[in-house]
Scaffold this active site. Sequence first.
Site, short mmCIF file in Angstrom:
data_model
loop_
_atom_site.label_atom_id
_atom_site.label_comp_id
_atom_site.label_asym_id
_atom_site.label_seq_id
_atom_site.Cartn_x
_atom_site.Cartn_y
_atom_site.Cartn_z
N ARG A 10 0.66 -0.96 0.03
CA ARG A 10 0.13 -0.10 0.07
C ARG A 10 0.80 1.30 0.10
O ARG A 10 0.44 2.28 0.21
CB ARG A 10 -1.04 -0.04 1.12
CG ARG A 10 -1.86 -1.11 1.14
CD ARG A 10 -2.91 -1.02 -0.15
NE ARG A 10 -3.98 -1.87 -0.15
CZ ARG A 10 -3.95 -3.23 -0.64
NH1 ARG A 10 -2.83 -3.19 -1.56
NH2 ARG A 10 -5.07 -3.90 -0.83
N LEU A 11 2.13 1.18 -0.32
CA LEU A 11 3.01 2.33 -0.38
C LEU A 11 3.09 2.74 -2.07
O LEU A 11 4.16 2.75 -2.55
CB LEU A 11 4.51 1.92 0.08
CG LEU A 11 4.40 1.39 1.65
CD1 LEU A 11 5.83 1.07 2.11
CD2 LEU A 11 4.04 2.78 2.58
#
Length: 210
Positions: free
Chosen positions: A189-190
């Site tokens: 989720r970066l």
Amino acid sequence: MDIAAIRKDYSIKSLDISDVNTNPIQQFGAWFEEAVSADVLEVNAMTVSTLGLDGTPNARILLLKGVDTGFIFFTNYDSEKGRELEKNNSASLTFFWPELERQVRVRGKVEKITEAESDTYFFSRPLGSQIGAWVSPQSEPISSRADINARQLKIEKQFAGKAMSRPPHWGGYRLMPLSMEFWQGRPSRLHDRIKYELKEGKWILSRLAP
């Protein structure tokens, strides 16, 4: 079903400021061509978000029909979205291309395109779609599907043997972007996010935290 457990990790590509065009519309064009080549399902589908007459956000899926200085779409001017845009012409568009793990967000001001532009697109549509623009009192309550069927028969008889015309209540809008964000999915989720903002006639780029 455990909805919270549904998860997909993104890892196809990355995105950096050095990767993008200095003009966001040209950058959109490049990404759009990639999406077409990747056979993205409903590649020109977008969520059009407006401010409802009651002050709450309102969103629906429409189809993008052109890009020049802005993003062009067509609808019934008397529809819910048309009435909302008449009161407040701020709107946003969201494109999601899961096959490429990409999202594009566009925020700006909406204006009606010219009647000539609306005519050009209207008469490029299939006859059934032209008739449909006359038939539907979009967003208004109707008692049943039979109402639409009856209206369709009436319009077909009205134009039988006659030249079709564009309904005065149907036409196009152009959203002129004030900001655009390009999102590339990344692991954990970066995600990569590059934002363009129009300031004093110049596009300013920045990288946003995931």
